[in-house]
Enzyme design. Sequence first.
Site, PDB file in Angstrom:
ATOM      1  N   HIS A 193       3.049  -6.979   4.647  1.00 46.91           N
ATOM      2  CA  HIS A 193       1.678  -6.539   4.886  1.00 46.91           C
ATOM      3  C   HIS A 193       1.265  -6.869   6.308  1.00 46.91           C
ATOM      4  O   HIS A 193       1.955  -7.589   7.029  1.00 46.91           O
ATOM      5  CB  HIS A 193       0.710  -7.243   3.926  1.00 46.91           C
TER       6      HIS A 193
ATOM      7  N   GLU B 220      -2.010   0.401   8.173  1.00 45.90           N
ATOM      8  CA  GLU B 220      -1.150  -0.665   7.670  1.00 45.90           C
ATOM      9  C   GLU B 220      -0.028  -0.126   6.809  1.00 45.90           C
ATOM     10  O   GLU B 220       1.115  -0.597   6.892  1.00 45.90           O
ATOM     11  CB  GLU B 220      -1.967  -1.685   6.873  1.00 45.90           C
TER      12      GLU B 220
ATOM     13  N   GLU C  18       2.003 -11.727   5.599  1.00 47.55           N
ATOM     14  CA  GLU C  18       0.951 -11.043   6.365  1.00 47.55           C
ATOM     15  C   GLU C  18       1.327 -11.208   7.827  1.00 47.55           C
ATOM     16  O   GLU C  18       1.089 -12.236   8.450  1.00 47.55           O
ATOM     17  CB  GLU C  18      -0.415 -11.661   6.061  1.00 47.55           C
TER      18      GLU C  18
ATOM     19  N   HIS D  35       0.834  -1.207   0.000  1.00 49.83           N
ATOM     20  CA  HIS D  35       0.000   0.000   0.000  1.00 49.83           C
ATOM     21  C   HIS D  35       0.871   1.260   0.000  1.00 49.83           C
ATOM     22  O   HIS D  35       2.061   1.201  -0.295  1.00 49.83           O
ATOM     23  CB  HIS D  35      -0.987  -0.034   1.164  1.00 49.83           C
TER      24      HIS D  35
END
Length: 298
Positions: A183, A128, A261, A91
């Site tokens: 992430h 995040e 993750e 992101h």
Amino acid sequence: MLDSAPTERPGRVRALALLSLAVLLTAACSAPADGAPGGDPTAAPPLPGPEDSNGENGDDGADDGSGEGRDDAAHNDGPLGDRVVVIDPGHNGGNARAPSEINSQVEVGNGEKACDTVGAETADGYAEHEFNWNLSLLVQDRLEADGVEVVLTREDDESVGPCIDRRAEIGNEVEADAVVSIHADGGPESGRGFHVITPGEVAGLTEDIVEPSALLAEDLRREYLEGSDIPYADYLADEGLDERTDLGGLNLSTVPKVFLETGNMRNPEDAELLSDPAWQENAADAIATGLVTYLMRD
């Protein structure tokens, strides 16, 4: 972006210690754990100790996504100086203000998906994208201390994108030895834990990277479980591993790549850890050790 590091890095001794640990792990792990493909890593070559490197930083300038303005360790000035790792902080901080751009569709090899997304956040509002950026820089510091050339897919935490296809291209262009996309998940509040996403076989695209990516995932999974105090995800994946064929960042990669993750931002226990700077240091140690262990397989 972080301030430039001092000329003599305190983290260098820590990085060399991680490398020594990785050598032992590489020699010991003659076969992956259950659920991962087989393969015998070759014996690790002798490595120099701290006295064999002056620990000085070089200023190599910036490349696309390399973290412009950072005072990085000189490439090729350590025991892993011939290796290239791409770290992809998921992101970006500017995505929320550019919906038309990040919602535009891009080809992912077997369909289309949005260019990028905004990402998750904790109940306290810790985004995040900021977490991914901070943790990626910590991992970068550890790898560069041992000479690894590290390329970041974005330069800061204020811009937009890049799109998922461009993130894959960056790893391909530098012919990275390994790529990890960092992430934190936005799963159900009741679920906690981490998982590593690996590429499944997509005809004409991922056949060559499925096996090495699975080995990379195994090394990261083992070290992250040991060093992060976060368990395997209990709401998806299988013992911390999840094979997928719908992610452009994996489908379009021609080099070994996984998504990590690191935890579930919507779970209170995970969120407390993910938000803790001291925990982030330990997590970066674990991720760097996993990457070094994989790099030492060759």
